[in-house]
Design an enzyme around this catalytic site. Structure first.
Site, short mmCIF file in Angstrom:
data_model
loop_
_atom_site.label_atom_id
_atom_site.label_comp_id
_atom_site.label_asym_id
_atom_site.label_seq_id
_atom_site.Cartn_x
_atom_site.Cartn_y
_atom_site.Cartn_z
N VAL A 16 0.84 -0.66 0.47
CA VAL A 16 -0.03 0.41 0.14
C VAL A 16 1.17 1.15 -0.10
O VAL A 16 0.85 2.24 -0.75
CB VAL A 16 -1.29 0.26 1.32
N GLY A 136 -11.40 -0.56 1.50
CA GLY A 136 -9.97 -0.64 -0.26
C GLY A 136 -10.28 0.99 -0.57
O GLY A 136 -10.69 1.96 0.05
N GLY A 189 -2.42 -14.86 -4.56
CA GLY A 189 -1.63 -13.43 -3.84
C GLY A 189 -3.27 -13.14 -2.99
O GLY A 189 -2.96 -11.90 -2.11
N GLU A 192 -2.64 -14.33 2.74
CA GLU A 192 -1.55 -14.41 3.12
C GLU A 192 -1.45 -16.10 3.80
O GLU A 192 -2.12 -16.34 3.69
CB GLU A 192 -1.83 -13.24 4.56
N LYS A 207 -13.24 -4.13 11.12
CA LYS A 207 -14.00 -3.01 10.07
C LYS A 207 -15.12 -3.16 10.82
O LYS A 207 -15.54 -1.89 10.11
CB LYS A 207 -14.18 -3.74 8.27
N1 LIG Z 1 -2.87 -4.43 0.85
C1 LIG Z 1 -4.07 -4.00 0.38
O1 LIG Z 1 -4.77 -3.84 -0.38
C2 LIG Z 1 -5.07 -3.08 1.56
C3 LIG Z 1 -6.33 -2.77 1.69
C4 LIG Z 1 -6.75 -2.13 1.97
C5 LIG Z 1 -5.52 -1.72 3.83
N2 LIG Z 1 -4.16 -2.44 3.66
C6 LIG Z 1 -3.13 -2.66 5.27
O2 LIG Z 1 -2.74 -1.63 4.94
C7 LIG Z 1 -1.45 -1.59 5.89
C8 LIG Z 1 -0.76 -2.25 4.90
O3 LIG Z 1 -0.41 -3.08 4.38
P1 LIG Z 1 0.34 -3.75 2.54
O4 LIG Z 1 -0.59 -4.93 2.11
O5 LIG Z 1 1.06 -2.39 2.30
O6 LIG Z 1 1.32 -4.69 3.97
P2 LIG Z 1 2.81 -4.64 2.91
O7 LIG Z 1 2.66 -5.03 2.74
O8 LIG Z 1 3.79 -5.55 4.98
O9 LIG Z 1 3.61 -3.19 3.76
C9 LIG Z 1 4.04 -4.00 5.62
C10 LIG Z 1 5.12 -2.58 5.49
O10 LIG Z 1 5.31 -1.68 6.89
C11 LIG Z 1 6.49 -2.21 7.24
N3 LIG Z 1 6.32 -1.96 7.87
C12 LIG Z 1 5.57 -3.10 9.64
N4 LIG Z 1 6.16 -3.33 10.82
C13 LIG Z 1 6.73 -1.93 10.50
C14 LIG Z 1 7.78 -1.02 11.62
N5 LIG Z 1 7.68 -1.26 12.50
N6 LIG Z 1 8.81 -0.45 10.83
C15 LIG Z 1 9.58 -0.24 10.26
N7 LIG Z 1 8.73 -0.52 8.75
C16 LIG Z 1 7.73 -1.18 9.05
C17 LIG Z 1 6.94 -3.82 6.41
O11 LIG Z 1 8.25 -3.86 6.06
P3 LIG Z 1 9.22 -4.98 5.94
O12 LIG Z 1 8.67 -5.03 4.59
O13 LIG Z 1 10.73 -4.98 6.61
O14 LIG Z 1 9.00 -6.05 6.71
C18 LIG Z 1 6.40 -3.39 5.20
O15 LIG Z 1 6.94 -3.11 3.59
C19 LIG Z 1 -2.56 -2.54 6.81
O16 LIG Z 1 -2.76 -2.56 7.84
C20 LIG Z 1 -3.16 -3.65 5.54
O17 LIG Z 1 -4.23 -4.04 7.20
C21 LIG Z 1 -4.02 -3.06 3.25
#
Ligand SMILES: NC(=O)c1ccc[n+]([C@@H]2O[C@H](COP(=O)([O-])OP(=O)(O)OC[C@H]3O[C@@H](n4cnc5c(N)ncnc54)[C@H](OP(=O)(O)O)[C@@H]3O)[C@@H](O)[C@H]2O)c1
Length: 337
Positions: A16, A136, A189, A192, A207
């Site tokens: 994201v 989303g 994908g 998870e 949610k």
């Molecule tokens: N993916 C979707 O379609 C979607 C849709 C709506 C909402 N969301 C929400 O958006 C958020 C992010 O989702 P995502 O899918 O983007 O997850 P993601 O790909 O795992 O991205 C999260 C990022 O945050 C970093 N991170 C986590 N903890 C950290 C910390 N303590 N310090 C520094 N960096 C940190 C991770 O780093 P590392 O790579 O080093 O672990 C990763 O790069 C979540 O809350 C999710 O529920 C996601």
């Protein structure tokens, strides 16, 4: 029209956060032409500089320290897309206390800390916006805000988890068992490697708690949601529902019963004459019922990098234009003792 710059900090540059960075780069000129606001990423908090560079950002914006973000006067809006409750909730609170507007996609941190974060935002006169945390790219919060202007919302009912809806759709249409449909969702994908949060209904409960808190104006906690996941749904139940012209769906429902909200996430039979029975694959749909407007249904992509980034960029612009005006009033849950 003279443009003004709005400084952004990204907390988390994953799926994201990376999509937000790319949207700002690719759509920056269009956004500026439409709104007069030039979005500039000033900081990006990530565990590795590589992630920041991969997202097309200059390496010098990378940091691992939240204090460098909140202490940077050029940062107006902090965008959190790290996930998990901590340290995300602490970072959100610190950002608000430091006078930054906050935009988050993180349903878990918000659902568990809604009243505290809303209070911190109001105390500092800043925006707390979270359109991307539920549904989303579907404008659910904007619609709820509009409906709540003069309605009492009495019911919210919907499909808010794309992973489980994908699995249930595959079970119905391909006649596969749960485990096989889950493996397929993981391969594509949509799920998870550890699917617990989705398939056990935690994600949907977060949610629902956020939507219900907005409708109630008080913090409804995820633990108050009566939650059942989809792991026990059998191919026979799915086939029987289909034979009856309907479908089994993981329904997140909140209903006002007198002054009490009844909240439930569970697999339910949805008759074929209801819109929710026809929401397929990873799509989401939510029906919001107001006492004046009646039922309103919103449908679209509940996840994915581009739809989610679209909701976040819209929140960033709203934060820059309207500030604290859009921060909800959420009072803490009253003690029952
Ligand atoms: N993916 C979707 O379609 C979607 C849709 C709506 C909402 N969301 C929400 O958006 C958020 C992010 O989702 P995502 O899918 O983007 O997850 P993601 O790909 O795992 O991205 C999260 C990022 O945050 C970093 N991170 C986590 N903890 C950290 C910390 N303590 N310090 C520094 N960096 C940190 C991770 O780093 P590392 O790579 O080093 O672990 C990763 O790069 C979540 O809350 C999710 O529920 C996601």
């Amino acid at each position: 029209m003279a443009s003004r710059e709005v400084g952004i900090a990204l907390l988390g540059v994953g799926i994201v956060g990376g999509a937000v960075a790319r949207t700002i780069t690719e759509q920056g000129d269009v956004i500026e032409a439409r709104t007069g606001i030039r979005l500039v990423v000033r900081r990006a908090l990530a565990r590795s500089r590589e992630r920041v560079v991969q997202a097309g950002l200059p390496p010098e914006v990378a940091t691992t320290e939240i204090e460098e973000v909140v202490g940077d006067e050029r940062v107006d809006v902090v965008v959190e897309a790290m996930g998990g409750e901590e340290p995300a909730a602490t970072y959100l609170r610190r950002s608000l206390e430091a006078g930054k507007h906050v935009v988050t996609a993180n349903k878990e941190a918000l659902a568990k800390n809604f009243a505290e974060l809303a209070a911190a935002a109001r105390a500092s006169g800043r925006a707390l916006l979270f359109e991307a945390s539920v549904g989303g790219g579907i404008p659910l919060m904007a619609s709820l805000r509009q409906i709540l202007a003069d309605n009492r919302v009495t019911r919210i009912r919907g499909i808010v988890n794309g992973t489980t809806n994908y699995i249930l759709t595959q079970m119905a249409e391909r006649r596969t068992a749960y485990a096989e449909a889950l493996r397929e969702a993981q391969r594509l994908g949509y799920a998870e490697p550890d699917p617990t949060a989705d398939v056990e209904g935690y994600d949907a409960a977060y949610k629902l708690a956020i939507l219900a808190s907005l409708a109630a104006g008080r913090h409804i906690r995820p633990e108050q949601v009566d939650r059942t996941g989809i792991t026990g749904v059998t191919p026979e139940q799915v086939a029987e529902a289909r034979a009856r012209g309907g479908a089994i769906k993981l329904i997140a429902g909140a209903e006002l019963d007198g002054e009490e909200w009844r909240l439930r996430v569970a697999p339910e039979f949805v008759p074929g004459d209801h819109l929710l029975a026809h929401v397929r694959l990873n799509f989401n749909a939510v029906e919001i019922t107001g006492d004046r407007v009646g039922p309103v249904v919103l449908y679209g992509q509940g996840a994915g990098p581009l739809p989610t980034a679209s909701a976040i960029v819209s929140d960033i612009l709203d934060a820059a234009r309207f500030g604290a005006a859009l921060t909800p009033h959420i009072v803490p849950q009253m003690s029952r003792t």
